[in-house]
Scaffold this active site. Structure first.
Site, PDB file in Angstrom:
ATOM      1  N   ARG A 136       0.820  -1.216   0.000  1.00  0.00           N
ATOM      2  CA  ARG A 136       0.000   0.000   0.000  1.00  0.00           C
ATOM      3  C   ARG A 136       0.856   1.270   0.000  1.00  0.00           C
ATOM      4  NH1 ARG A 136      -5.574  -0.926   1.976  1.00  0.00           N
ATOM      5  NH2 ARG A 136      -6.090  -2.789   0.816  1.00  0.00           N
ATOM      6  N   ARG A 175      -3.366   6.527   1.263  1.00  0.00           N
ATOM      7  CA  ARG A 175      -3.888   7.748   1.889  1.00  0.00           C
ATOM      8  C   ARG A 175      -2.984   8.426   2.911  1.00  0.00           C
ATOM      9  NH1 ARG A 175      -9.460   4.883   3.228  1.00  0.00           N
ATOM     10  NH2 ARG A 175      -7.944   3.203   3.185  1.00  0.00           N
ATOM     11  N   ARG A 207      -6.329  11.324  -5.957  1.00  0.00           N
ATOM     12  CA  ARG A 207      -7.596  10.596  -5.765  1.00  0.00           C
ATOM     13  C   ARG A 207      -8.775  11.567  -5.857  1.00  0.00           C
ATOM     14  NH1 ARG A 207     -11.234   9.100  -2.091  1.00  0.00           N
ATOM     15  NH2 ARG A 207     -11.692   6.935  -1.589  1.00  0.00           N
ATOM     16  N   ASP A 250      -6.831  -2.897  -7.527  1.00  0.00           N
ATOM     17  CA  ASP A 250      -7.386  -3.531  -6.331  1.00  0.00           C
ATOM     18  C   ASP A 250      -7.722  -4.982  -6.633  1.00  0.00           C
ATOM     19  OD1 ASP A 250      -8.391  -2.611  -3.500  1.00  0.00           O
ATOM     20  OD2 ASP A 250      -9.807  -4.097  -4.233  1.00  0.00           O
ATOM     21  N   TYR A 256     -14.913 -12.197  -0.398  1.00  0.00           N
ATOM     22  CA  TYR A 256     -15.636 -10.947  -0.709  1.00  0.00           C
ATOM     23  C   TYR A 256     -16.806 -11.211  -1.656  1.00  0.00           C
ATOM     24  CZ  TYR A 256     -11.949  -8.302   1.583  1.00  0.00           C
ATOM     25  OH  TYR A 256     -11.090  -7.800   2.522  1.00  0.00           O
TER      26      TYR A 256
HETATM   27  O1  CP3 Z   1      -0.092  -2.246  -2.310  1.00  0.00           O
HETATM   28  C1  CP3 Z   1      -0.387  -1.352  -3.128  1.00  0.00           C
HETATM   29  O2  CP3 Z   1      -0.051  -0.150  -2.961  1.00  0.00           O
HETATM   30  C2  CP3 Z   1      -1.086  -1.728  -4.428  1.00  0.00           C
HETATM   31  C3  CP3 Z   1      -2.454  -1.424  -4.523  1.00  0.00           C
HETATM   32  C4  CP3 Z   1      -3.422  -2.242  -3.682  1.00  0.00           C
HETATM   33  C5  CP3 Z   1      -4.614  -1.705  -3.150  1.00  0.00           C
HETATM   34  N1  CP3 Z   1      -5.342  -2.711  -2.597  1.00  0.00           N
HETATM   35  C6  CP3 Z   1      -4.997  -0.297  -3.216  1.00  0.00           C
HETATM   36  C7  CP3 Z   1      -6.053   0.187  -2.320  1.00  0.00           C
HETATM   37  C8  CP3 Z   1      -3.410  -3.604  -3.363  1.00  0.00           C
HETATM   38  C9  CP3 Z   1      -2.331  -4.642  -3.611  1.00  0.00           C
HETATM   39  C10 CP3 Z   1      -4.630  -3.888  -2.692  1.00  0.00           C
HETATM   40  C11 CP3 Z   1      -4.991  -5.241  -2.254  1.00  0.00           C
HETATM   41  C12 CP3 Z   1      -6.266  -5.449  -1.543  1.00  0.00           C
HETATM   42  N2  CP3 Z   1      -7.464  -4.802  -1.713  1.00  0.00           N
HETATM   43  C13 CP3 Z   1      -6.454  -6.472  -0.600  1.00  0.00           C
HETATM   44  C14 CP3 Z   1      -5.410  -7.494  -0.211  1.00  0.00           C
HETATM   45  C15 CP3 Z   1      -4.299  -6.927   0.582  1.00  0.00           C
HETATM   46  C16 CP3 Z   1      -4.623  -6.525   1.973  1.00  0.00           C
HETATM   47  O3  CP3 Z   1      -4.485  -5.324   2.276  1.00  0.00           O
HETATM   48  O4  CP3 Z   1      -4.955  -7.409   2.772  1.00  0.00           O
HETATM   49  C17 CP3 Z   1      -7.780  -6.390  -0.136  1.00  0.00           C
HETATM   50  C18 CP3 Z   1      -8.397  -7.265   0.917  1.00  0.00           C
HETATM   51  C19 CP3 Z   1      -8.414  -5.344  -0.876  1.00  0.00           C
HETATM   52  C20 CP3 Z   1      -9.847  -4.931  -0.814  1.00  0.00           C
HETATM   53  C21 CP3 Z   1      -9.904  -3.545  -0.341  1.00  0.00           C
HETATM   54  N3  CP3 Z   1      -9.618  -2.431  -1.132  1.00  0.00           N
HETATM   55  C22 CP3 Z   1     -10.152  -3.087   0.977  1.00  0.00           C
HETATM   56  C23 CP3 Z   1     -10.534  -3.956   2.145  1.00  0.00           C
HETATM   57  C24 CP3 Z   1      -9.995  -1.694   0.957  1.00  0.00           C
HETATM   58  C25 CP3 Z   1     -10.072  -0.752   2.138  1.00  0.00           C
HETATM   59  C26 CP3 Z   1     -11.266   0.081   2.162  1.00  0.00           C
HETATM   60  C27 CP3 Z   1     -10.965   1.341   2.951  1.00  0.00           C
HETATM   61  O5  CP3 Z   1     -11.724   2.299   2.729  1.00  0.00           O
HETATM   62  O6  CP3 Z   1     -10.027   1.365   3.744  1.00  0.00           O
HETATM   63  C28 CP3 Z   1      -9.651  -1.306  -0.353  1.00  0.00           C
HETATM   64  C29 CP3 Z   1      -9.402   0.054  -0.839  1.00  0.00           C
HETATM   65  C30 CP3 Z   1      -8.005   0.360  -1.256  1.00  0.00           C
HETATM   66  N4  CP3 Z   1      -7.245  -0.425  -2.074  1.00  0.00           N
HETATM   67  C31 CP3 Z   1      -7.262   1.546  -0.951  1.00  0.00           C
HETATM   68  C32 CP3 Z   1      -6.043   1.443  -1.620  1.00  0.00           C
HETATM   69  C33 CP3 Z   1      -4.942   2.457  -1.668  1.00  0.00           C
HETATM   70  C34 CP3 Z   1      -7.769   2.712  -0.139  1.00  0.00           C
HETATM   71  C35 CP3 Z   1      -8.810   3.351  -0.986  1.00  0.00           C
HETATM   72  C36 CP3 Z   1      -8.938   4.844  -0.938  1.00  0.00           C
HETATM   73  O7  CP3 Z   1      -8.104   5.585  -1.520  1.00  0.00           O
HETATM   74  O8  CP3 Z   1      -9.947   5.273  -0.370  1.00  0.00           O
END
Ligand code: CP3
Length: 344
Positions: free
Chosen positions: A25, A29, A38, A75, A152
């Site tokens: 990540r 944010r 974003r 994602d 999911y």
């Molecule tokens: O690592 C990286 O920087 C690459 C991009 C990446 C994202 N998500 C960007 C993201 C990767 C590899 C993921 C994987 C992901 N997404 C997983 C597996 C890894 C882990 O963290 O366990 C899972 C379970 C998801 C599903 C998902 N997407 C969730 C649970 C969330 C969080 C929701 C939240 O509001 O916190 C996301 C959103 C997400 N994916 C964000 C990012 C940067 C935050 C979104 C935002 O900008 O609001």
């Protein structure tokens, strides 16, 4: 030569004097420049599907910190969307999807070939990145591992114990297995296209592997990762694969051999000295630093970073966190971690 990139050297099994470093990540944010881009995109999914802006946020942490790898910005839930699930994000809560729990719903998923109609912008992002990244930076593509993606798709949201997916597995094994198979096939097609577009390595995120016990861990975490790894290596010989079965505990010991992955990513639940003895002896390892150090910083961050580097100095090692960095992290703590790893 591609092999001169430090991440690729570590993935090939080389022990380097300083471990290369990137962070799960790393585009996120905690960075003001991420929040600005974003906002420009409008929302998270629009950012994922906008190749110019997705490439921009991928590059931001590379410019700011000079990480050794960039991870594609996308994602794990884009694949279910490409298979036909509805997907949206609720601010402050997380992802929501239409659910799949019956044979009828499974049969309505789109054929694997059709996923690229939705996912083409992601491949476009990879192409931009492979042109624009510094020559020493490795580009990592990724997908969710089938079990985690299935949790999911079945529940329609994140769940603390993955209860709905476990329930479907117990009550309708044929539908559950069908979902896992469709995701496995889709993941192979999706990652192949990322590799063709320029990804130099791919990572499989099995974030919820920790709730699979006994045979279920073998059948639903290990086996799909093994199938995906074997299919990718057959199509793209030499492509390195990182497997991340989060929460595997002592089961991390057999993951290289069982999956065929070149590198195993470990969370913070296992001790680095144990990892050196039982996991790194089989190949490259990555991870382990608690993400909360990026919030709290200070001496504890420095001493824990050093302890992990020392414990894993005898074999191939890529420095990383045990899980993704959180939005409340301080960007200066990330710099402190990097300086500590690189010894300045
Ligand atoms: O690592 C990286 O920087 C690459 C991009 C990446 C994202 N998500 C960007 C993201 C990767 C590899 C993921 C994987 C992901 N997404 C997983 C597996 C890894 C882990 O963290 O366990 C899972 C379970 C998801 C599903 C998902 N997407 C969730 C649970 C969330 C969080 C929701 C939240 O509001 O916190 C996301 C959103 C997400 N994916 C964000 C990012 C940067 C935050 C979104 C935002 O900008 O609001």
């Amino acid at each position: 030569m591609a092999q001169q990139k430090t991440i690729l050297r570590a993935l090939a099994g080389e022990t380097l004097p300083t471990p290369p470093i990137w962070m799960m990540r790393q585009a996120g944010r905690y960075l003001p420049e991420y929040k600005a881009t974003r906002a420009q995109a409008g929302d998270f999914l629009s950012l994922c599907y906008n190749p110019e802006l997705a490439a921009e946020v991928t590059l931001q942490p590379i410019r700011r910190y000079g990480f050794d790898a960039a991870i594609l910005f996308a994602d794990i839930l884009l694949l279910p969307q490409a298979l036909g699930a509805d997907l949206w994000f609720v601010t402050g809560e997380g992802p929501r999807l239409s659910t799949i729990t019956s044979a009828d719903e499974l049969a309505k998923l789109k054929p694997t070939d059709a996923i690229h109609d939705t996912l083409n912008p992601v491949y476009e992002t990879v192409k931009i990145l492979s042109r624009e990244l510094p020559k020493e930076t490795t580009l990592i593509g990724f997908a969710g591992s089938p079990w985690t993606v299935a949790t999911y798709m079945i529940a329609g949201q994140g769940t603390p114990d993955q209860g709905p997916a476990h329930a479907l597995k117990a009550e309708n094994r044929a539908v559950f297995d069908g979902i896992i198979e469709r995701i496995t096939e889709g993941t192979i097609a999706y990652l192949s296209k990322q590799i063709e577009a320029g990804a130099e390595c791919v990572k499989l995120f099995d974030s919820w592997a920790g709730s699979l016990q006994g045979e279920d861990f073998t059948n639903y975490s290990i086996k799909p990762m093994q199938q995906i790894t074997a299919a990718l290596k057959e199509k793209h010989p030499g492509i390195p694969v990182i497997a991340f079965p989060r929460g595997a505990g002592t089961k991390y010991a057999g993951v290289h051999a069982a999956t065929g992955a070149d590198c195993v990513a470990v969370d913070e639940g296992v001790d680095a000295a144990w990892v050196a003895e039982h996991v790194q002896k089989n190949g490259c390892v990555q991870g382990n630093l608690k993400s909360s150090h990026m919030v709290t910083g200070g001496d504890a961050l420095v001493s824990e970073t050093r302890r992990i580097c020392d414990a894993l100095s005898g074999g191939p090692h890529i420095f990383n966190l045990g899980h993704g960095i959180t939005p409340d992290a301080d960007p200066e703590n990330v710099q402190l971690m990097i300086d500590t790893v690189r010894g300045s």
